[in-house]
Design an enzyme around this catalytic site. Structure first.
Site, mmCIF file in Angstrom:
data_model
loop_
_atom_site.group_PDB
_atom_site.id
_atom_site.type_symbol
_atom_site.label_atom_id
_atom_site.label_comp_id
_atom_site.label_asym_id
_atom_site.label_seq_id
_atom_site.Cartn_x
_atom_site.Cartn_y
_atom_site.Cartn_z
ATOM 1 N N ASP A 1 0.874 -1.173 0.000
ATOM 2 C CA ASP A 1 0.000 0.000 0.000
ATOM 3 C C ASP A 1 0.913 1.226 0.000
ATOM 4 O O ASP A 1 2.140 1.100 -0.181
ATOM 5 C CB ASP A 1 -0.983 -0.042 1.189
ATOM 6 C CG ASP A 1 -0.302 0.135 2.541
ATOM 7 O OD1 ASP A 1 0.939 0.242 2.588
ATOM 8 O OD2 ASP A 1 -1.021 0.167 3.567
ATOM 9 N N CYS B 1 3.171 -3.157 4.021
ATOM 10 C CA CYS B 1 2.265 -2.072 4.423
ATOM 11 C C CYS B 1 2.966 -1.316 5.540
ATOM 12 O O CYS B 1 4.195 -1.388 5.648
ATOM 13 C CB CYS B 1 0.884 -2.612 4.830
ATOM 14 S SG CYS B 1 0.864 -3.716 6.254
ATOM 15 N N THR C 1 2.977 -1.853 8.795
ATOM 16 C CA THR C 1 3.538 -2.775 9.793
ATOM 17 C C THR C 1 3.736 -4.199 9.282
ATOM 18 O O THR C 1 4.404 -4.995 9.950
ATOM 19 C CB THR C 1 2.557 -2.882 10.977
ATOM 20 O OG1 THR C 1 1.294 -3.350 10.454
ATOM 21 C CG2 THR C 1 2.356 -1.538 11.668
ATOM 22 N N HIS D 1 10.380 -23.678 9.468
ATOM 23 C CA HIS D 1 9.393 -24.404 10.282
ATOM 24 C C HIS D 1 7.972 -24.277 9.737
ATOM 25 O O HIS D 1 7.197 -25.217 9.818
ATOM 26 C CB HIS D 1 9.382 -23.870 11.723
ATOM 27 C CG HIS D 1 10.626 -24.192 12.490
ATOM 28 N ND1 HIS D 1 10.666 -24.219 13.864
ATOM 29 C CD2 HIS D 1 11.889 -24.484 12.066
ATOM 30 C CE1 HIS D 1 11.894 -24.523 14.263
ATOM 31 N NE2 HIS D 1 12.662 -24.677 13.183
ATOM 32 N N HIS E 1 8.023 -30.719 11.466
ATOM 33 C CA HIS E 1 7.617 -29.441 10.871
ATOM 34 C C HIS E 1 6.617 -29.661 9.746
ATOM 35 O O HIS E 1 5.643 -28.921 9.624
ATOM 36 C CB HIS E 1 8.848 -28.675 10.379
ATOM 37 C CG HIS E 1 9.802 -28.332 11.481
ATOM 38 N ND1 HIS E 1 9.381 -27.777 12.662
ATOM 39 C CD2 HIS E 1 11.141 -28.502 11.582
ATOM 40 C CE1 HIS E 1 10.424 -27.607 13.459
ATOM 41 N NE2 HIS E 1 11.505 -28.039 12.823
HETATM 42 C C1 RB5 Z 1 -2.005 2.536 6.578
HETATM 43 O O1 RB5 Z 1 -2.082 3.752 7.223
HETATM 44 C C2 RB5 Z 1 -1.723 1.407 7.572
HETATM 45 O O2 RB5 Z 1 -2.810 1.219 8.400
HETATM 46 C C3 RB5 Z 1 -1.381 0.138 6.826
HETATM 47 O O3 RB5 Z 1 -0.304 0.365 6.002
HETATM 48 C C4 RB5 Z 1 -0.944 -1.078 7.642
HETATM 49 O O4 RB5 Z 1 0.014 -0.749 8.585
HETATM 50 C C5 RB5 Z 1 -1.973 -1.953 8.141
HETATM 51 O O5 RB5 Z 1 -1.714 -3.015 8.703
#
Ligand code: RB5
Length: 151
Positions: free
Chosen positions: A11, A68, A70, A101, A137
């Protein structure tokens, strides 16, 4: 040239990291197929998770990379697709073990949680590792995949 298909997507929050990682993969001779997004304009991560996950599920032996903010939302969305084992490792160790694993076939990373250098180290560890042939595994991975049939 390494004969491996790597489907990549992000994203807006992962866009710059995705671009850096694509370059790193290119330097290793790995072909990437980019499903977008192609700018840092706001975009919804599930759209790209779905695109990459469907391609990996249909193309045996291929891998996916999703970035994204995180890596969390991408992994949640990708794991809804049958055949996908998306992991969101936070360092080289967890990336290696996700392959060895858990036989992870999609790597989800955070564009806002660590820098590009750390993301490259995580990707390199993921690439270097191979799914373990150890019976324990394999049995556990089969059990993960059986959940799909039960739900
Ligand atoms: C976008 O602002 C953020 O929410 C997205 O990139 C992500 O971290 C979601 O898991």
């Amino acid at each position: 040239m390494i004969h491996m298909r790597f489907y990549v997507g992000s994203d807006h929050a992962g866009f710059r990291t995705k671009e850096a990682l694509k370059k790193a993969l290119g330097k290793k001779g790995i072909k990437t197929i980019d499903v977008g997004t192609f700018s840092d304009e706001s975009a919804d991560y599930p759209d790209f998770a779905l695109k990459v996950a469907k391609k990996v599920a249909r193309d045996k032996g291929s891998l996916g990379l999703l970035v994204c903010g995180t890596g969390i939302g991408m992994s949640m969305a990708a794991n809804k697709v049958k055949g996908i084992r998306a992991a969101n490792p936070f360092d080289a160790y967890t990336a290696r073990v996700a392959r060895e694993h858990n036989d992870a076939n999609v790597l989800c990373l955070g564009g806002r949680t660590y820098g590009a250098a750390a993301a490259k180290r995580i990707l390199a560890a993921f690439l270097k590792a191979r799914p373990s042939a150890d019976k324990r595994h394999r049995r556990r991975v089969v059990k993960i995949m059986e959940i799909e049939g039960k739900c």
